[in-house]
Design an enzyme around this catalytic site. Sequence first.
Site, PDB file in Angstrom:
ATOM      1  CE  LYS A  69      32.635  35.730  10.856  1.00 20.22           C
ATOM      2  NZ  LYS A  69      32.348  36.955  10.146  1.00 20.22           N
ATOM      3  N   GLY A  74      26.056  29.597  18.313  1.00 20.82           N
ATOM      4  CA  GLY A  74      25.226  30.368  19.238  1.00 20.82           C
ATOM      5  C   GLY A  74      24.326  31.362  18.534  1.00 20.82           C
ATOM      6  CB  CYS A  75      24.945  33.819  15.859  1.00 25.71           C
ATOM      7  SG  CYS A  75      26.169  34.757  16.814  1.00 25.71           S
ATOM      8  CB  THR A  76      22.693  29.165  14.066  1.00 24.19           C
ATOM      9  OG1 THR A  76      23.560  29.648  13.030  1.00 24.19           O
ATOM     10  CG2 THR A  76      21.620  28.269  13.486  1.00 24.19           C
ATOM     11  CB  ALA A  79      18.998  33.576  14.158  1.00 24.23           C
TER      12      ALA A  79
END
Length: 184
Positions: A69, A74-76, A79
């Site tokens: 998401k 974690g996704c930031t 990315a």
Amino acid sequence: MSNQFVFLNAARLAAVAALVLPLSAWPALKPGAVAPAFRTPAAVGGKTFEFDLAEALKKGPVVLYFFPKAFTKGCTIEANAFAEATPRFAALGATVVGMSHDDIDTLRKFSVEECRDRFAVASDPQARTIKAYDASSLLPGMASRISYVIGQDGRITFAHEGSDPLKHVEETFKAVQSLGRPPR
């Protein structure tokens, strides 16, 4: 202690374990498998376009990573790390694209703020591509954290599953390096 009590506790333990098992316990497409073709809305630098895997593969290998998401911790981190590494992937002829269940408006913002305008993020709100790549999560509306390297022949050359977002960047980069630079 009755057998019924032991059975119920074992069943509860199994249910809890199913929810907390590491992502690597779930199946993923294996190297050598044909990568499912897809076209989907994507964004880079805040601008939308149609990402087409077949077109991207004409230029070189593709690093396709699924993330749960946008704008989560974690996704930031993932990315940001892929953004930092994108020039190194590009030097090897590889295209990086992230994919999530998020809508395109969310990913348009994410492409600027967290992907730093360096690579595309694709939207899969119906989870068709997520399912085709065995990247479905137990949590509704999210993908699992799985990364693939797809060779120019359209086959998976590498797959990595796990919760550490930085490992995805490291491992896919090593896999792309092992392919060598494709001829132009």
